[in-house]
Design a protein around this motif. Structure first.
Motif, PDB file in Angstrom:
ATOM      1  N   LEU A   1       0.829  -1.207   0.000  1.00  0.00           N
ATOM      2  CA  LEU A   1       0.000   0.000   0.000  1.00  0.00           C
ATOM      3  C   LEU A   1       0.865   1.261   0.000  1.00  0.00           C
ATOM      4  CD1 LEU A   1      -2.814  -1.017   2.519  1.00  0.00           C
ATOM      5  CD2 LEU A   1      -2.988  -0.846   0.033  1.00  0.00           C
ATOM      6  N   ASP A   2       2.008   1.198   0.709  1.00  0.00           N
ATOM      7  CA  ASP A   2       2.919   2.346   0.729  1.00  0.00           C
ATOM      8  C   ASP A   2       3.398   2.675  -0.681  1.00  0.00           C
ATOM      9  OD1 ASP A   2       2.729   2.763   3.415  1.00  0.00           O
ATOM     10  OD2 ASP A   2       4.541   1.649   3.936  1.00  0.00           O
ATOM     11  N   ILE A   3       3.804   1.626  -1.431  1.00  0.00           N
ATOM     12  CA  ILE A   3       4.249   1.846  -2.808  1.00  0.00           C
ATOM     13  C   ILE A   3       3.121   2.463  -3.623  1.00  0.00           C
ATOM     14  CG2 ILE A   3       4.793   0.629  -4.961  1.00  0.00           C
ATOM     15  CD1 ILE A   3       7.212   1.013  -3.290  1.00  0.00           C
TER      16      ILE A   3
ATOM     17  N   HIS B   1      10.974  17.167  16.112  1.00  0.00           N
ATOM     18  CA  HIS B   1       9.728  16.990  15.364  1.00  0.00           C
ATOM     19  C   HIS B   1       9.966  15.997  14.220  1.00  0.00           C
ATOM     20  CE1 HIS B   1       8.200  21.055  16.934  1.00  0.00           C
ATOM     21  NE2 HIS B   1       7.375  20.120  17.365  1.00  0.00           N
ATOM     22  N   ALA B   2       9.078  14.987  14.104  1.00  0.00           N
ATOM     23  CA  ALA B   2       9.187  14.007  13.024  1.00  0.00           C
ATOM     24  C   ALA B   2       7.877  13.244  12.929  1.00  0.00           C
ATOM     25  CB  ALA B   2      10.350  13.048  13.288  1.00  0.00           C
ATOM     26  N   ASP B   3       7.743  12.492  11.840  1.00  0.00           N
ATOM     27  CA  ASP B   3       6.677  11.498  11.742  1.00  0.00           C
ATOM     28  C   ASP B   3       7.281  10.207  12.289  1.00  0.00           C
ATOM     29  OD1 ASP B   3       5.052   9.341  10.902  1.00  0.00           O
ATOM     30  OD2 ASP B   3       4.275  10.482   9.208  1.00  0.00           O
ATOM     31  N   PRO B   4       6.965   9.816  13.517  1.00  0.00           N
ATOM     32  CA  PRO B   4       7.668   8.680  14.135  1.00  0.00           C
ATOM     33  C   PRO B   4       7.491   7.375  13.370  1.00  0.00           C
ATOM     34  CG  PRO B   4       5.759   9.340  15.457  1.00  0.00           C
ATOM     35  CD  PRO B   4       5.953  10.389  14.415  1.00  0.00           C
ATOM     36  N   LYS B   5       6.301   7.137  12.823  1.00  0.00           N
ATOM     37  CA  LYS B   5       6.066   5.889  12.096  1.00  0.00           C
ATOM     38  C   LYS B   5       6.957   5.808  10.863  1.00  0.00           C
ATOM     39  CE  LYS B   5       2.580   3.322   9.473  1.00  0.00           C
ATOM     40  NZ  LYS B   5       1.188   3.288   8.969  1.00  0.00           N
ATOM     41  N   ARG B   6       7.016   6.884  10.093  1.00  0.00           N
ATOM     42  CA  ARG B   6       7.786   6.860   8.846  1.00  0.00           C
ATOM     43  C   ARG B   6       9.291   6.905   9.097  1.00  0.00           C
ATOM     44  NH1 ARG B   6       4.320   4.316   5.862  1.00  0.00           N
ATOM     45  NH2 ARG B   6       2.356   5.421   5.578  1.00  0.00           N
ATOM     46  N   LEU B   7       9.731   7.680  10.094  1.00  0.00           N
ATOM     47  CA  LEU B   7      11.157   7.710  10.411  1.00  0.00           C
ATOM     48  C   LEU B   7      11.606   6.339  10.915  1.00  0.00           C
ATOM     49  CD1 LEU B   7      13.811   9.191  10.729  1.00  0.00           C
ATOM     50  CD2 LEU B   7      13.042  10.005  12.975  1.00  0.00           C
ATOM     51  N   ARG B   8      10.789   5.715  11.763  1.00  0.00           N
ATOM     52  CA  ARG B   8      11.102   4.367  12.254  1.00  0.00           C
ATOM     53  C   ARG B   8      11.148   3.382  11.087  1.00  0.00           C
ATOM     54  NH1 ARG B   8       7.178   3.982  15.424  1.00  0.00           N
ATOM     55  NH2 ARG B   8       8.220   4.776  17.288  1.00  0.00           N
ATOM     56  N   GLN B   9      10.215   3.526  10.153  1.00  0.00           N
ATOM     57  CA  GLN B   9      10.165   2.632   8.996  1.00  0.00           C
ATOM     58  C   GLN B   9      11.436   2.750   8.161  1.00  0.00           C
ATOM     59  OE1 GLN B   9       6.655   3.278   6.650  1.00  0.00           O
ATOM     60  NE2 GLN B   9       7.025   1.551   5.294  1.00  0.00           N
ATOM     61  N   VAL B  10      11.913   3.971   7.937  1.00  0.00           N
ATOM     62  CA  VAL B  10      13.137   4.188   7.162  1.00  0.00           C
ATOM     63  C   VAL B  10      14.331   3.516   7.836  1.00  0.00           C
ATOM     64  CG1 VAL B  10      14.839   5.956   6.530  1.00  0.00           C
ATOM     65  CG2 VAL B  10      12.426   6.289   5.977  1.00  0.00           C
TER      66      VAL B  10
ATOM     67  N   ALA C   1      11.639   6.540  -1.179  1.00  0.00           N
ATOM     68  CA  ALA C   1      10.454   7.381  -1.389  1.00  0.00           C
ATOM     69  C   ALA C   1      10.109   8.168  -0.131  1.00  0.00           C
ATOM     70  CB  ALA C   1       9.274   6.515  -1.823  1.00  0.00           C
ATOM     71  N   LEU C   2      10.169   7.501   1.026  1.00  0.00           N
ATOM     72  CA  LEU C   2       9.838   8.182   2.286  1.00  0.00           C
ATOM     73  C   LEU C   2      10.845   9.292   2.595  1.00  0.00           C
ATOM     74  CD1 LEU C   2       8.812   5.169   4.573  1.00  0.00           C
ATOM     75  CD2 LEU C   2       7.313   6.917   3.607  1.00  0.00           C
TER      76      LEU C   2
END
Length: 492
Positions: free
Chosen positions: A91-93, A145-154, A227-228
């Motif tokens: 879904l992310d792609i 400040h960050a998007d924790p879900k996306r930073l963790r994912q990266v 992409a992220l």
């Protein structure tokens, strides 16, 4: 004559250019088709392994052969989480390609965030005999400040990938922060990447580094990671050579909040019911298992629940019981859930709350009407029960009744559950010291592994392990830490 020759030569050149263009298009199409074939084979492998675990343990539980019911439930849950993560990757792609991905902006505890991330991957590194190292300066901002879900994912994608392709040595996450610019370098001593593969590895469904079955994965991690990073306004670079390891560097602007955020309230107890009058809920879904699952969750909380497997039955039941809430699937076989929602709204008015539940998402093959549809909100499958409760409370304006957490006294040295034979006490104490550390960062899976290791030491350790599992299952981390400390005191 010269003019005709010139025209003929120009025509020949154009024909050759056209043929070259056709050959390039053919080669590109064949490469894409091969990538799709590899991708489908990888996805099939990634799906079948956890699906087999779910199917096998479910059969054991159904036959009553499961001796460790709680252990089986944990395997099923973890396997389901793996499948959910795979679906989320796809879904992310899709979201990235469609330009539909959005980011949140939250204040996160930066040092704690990094420690938790390393703790999540430590067992994976240890299982391969690798050292997993976090290098960070002494002075890091407490919050960024960050998007924790996306930073963790990266970062998880990069570190997990480094562990996957490193057979000996170490994997290091090196962090630097200057002038609100955060630099993350993931450095490994693995197989390295050839120059001709350096760009290809960032393409969706592409995999390098050996046969597909040798290293698990579907070739989405680095594509999603790149992409992220770009969506977050950063950059990612790769430095690598075959046999010499790799270094992925990510740079992101992570600003600091002007004032420290307030601490979140302590987590409340489990929901056991609700205040006020009795509420009626109608579930409409063509999946009988889903109907049974949601009904089995809501009825013990005091809801009157009626179920329907098609649109006509759902509309008839709603007309009969006049529900407070309807939970409706988007795809009801050949029927359209959005049409059902529109009919419910026309018949029952704005007082009826309608929540759409679907695995398709808002970008599905059955999109809502251009007006936005007649529903009040939307939940994606699979969903956590806590998320469903939040939506129900918001839609119906309800207040939950929660279980009061039973206070537990910290375990004391010399308790029966903490007294162990001298031969295993020092080893158990080492596991307990690790449990104390893991409790501080809330790494549940690693705690489970340490408790399992204690249970495996000797039969005499079983009571201690069971007491620890009970504290962990009720998320009583204070009691768990008390037990761990008592064992270390006894062993001293």
């Amino acid at each position: 004559m010269a003019g005709r020759l010139s025209t003929w030569l120009r025509g020949e050149g154009e024909a050759e250019a056209s043929l070259a263009s056709l050959r390039a298009a053919k080669d590109a199409a064949e490469a894409a088709n091969e990538a799709k074939t590899r991708f489908l084979a990888s996805v099939a492998h990634e799906i079948r392994s956890p699906l087999n675990a779910i199917y096998g343990y479910a059969q054991l539980l159904e036959r009553g052969d499961g001796k460790d019911v709680l252990g089986a439930a944990r395997v099923i849950r973890r396997s389901a989480e793996h499948l959910a993560h795979l679906v989320e990757g796809l879904l992310d792609i899709s979201q990235v390609e469609g330009g539909a991905m959005t980011l949140s902006r939250e204040a996160i505890r930066f040092p704690e965030f990094l420690e938790q991330l390393i703790a999540m991957l430590e067992l994976q590194a240890q299982s391969k005999g690798l050292a997993l190292v976090l290098e960070r300066p002494e002075r890091l901002p407490e919050y960024v400040h960050a998007d924790p879900k996306r930073l963790r994912q990266v970062l998880i994608n990069l570190v997990a990938n480094a562990i996957k392709f490193t057979d000996h040595g170490s994997v290091t996450l090196k962090v630097d922060y200057r002038n609100e610019l955060a630099t993350f370098a993931v450095i490994d001593t693995g197989i390295g990447i050839a120059p001709e593969d350096a760009q290809r590895i960032f393409a969706p469904f592409e995999r390098v580094g050996g046969p597909a079955g040798e290293r698990p994965g579907v070739g989405l991690g680095l594509a999603i990671t790149q992409a992220l990073v770009h969506i977050m306004g950063g950059e990612i670079r790769l430095e690598s050579a075959p046999g010499e390891g790799s270094r992925f560097t990510v740079r992101l602007m992570l600003s600091q909040p002007l004032t420290p955020p307030s601490e979140p309230a302590p987590e409340a107890g489990a929901v056991t019911g609700y205040l006020g009058r009795e509420r009626w809920v109608v579930l409409i879904d063509d999946d009988a298992a889903h109907l049974a699952m949601v009904k089995g969750f809501l009825e013990p909380l005091g809801f009157q629940v009626r179920t329907a497997c098609d649109a006509a039955s759902g509309l008839a039941i709603a007309a009969q019981v006049q529900p407070d809430l309807v939970l409706c699937d988007v795809m009801l076989g050949s029927e359209n859930g959005w049409d059902v929602a529109a009919q419910l709204r026309a018949r029952h008015g704005a007082a009826l709350k309608i929540v759409m539940l679907s695995g398709e998402g808002l970008g599905s093959t059955v999109p809502p009407p251009a007006s936005g549809g007649a529903s009040d909100t939307f939940i994606m499958k699979p969903f956590a029960f806590t998320d469903l409760l939040d939506v129900i409370a918001d839609q119906l304006g309800m207040e939950w009744v929660r279980a009061a957490g039973e206070p537990r006294l910290p375990a004391k040295a010399g308790d029966a559950a903490t007294a162990l034979p001298r031969i295993i006490a020092p080893v158990a104490a080492a596991h307990c010291a690790e449990i104390e550390r893991l409790v501080r960062i809330g790494h549940v899976r690693a705690i489970e592994a340490e408790i399992d290791a204690i249970a495996a030491l000797a039969p005499e350790a079983a009571p201690l392990a069971e007491r620890m599992r009970s504290a962990l299952d009720s998320f009583d981390l204070k009691a768990l830490a008390g037990l761990a400390k008592a064992v270390q005191t006894d062993a001293a």
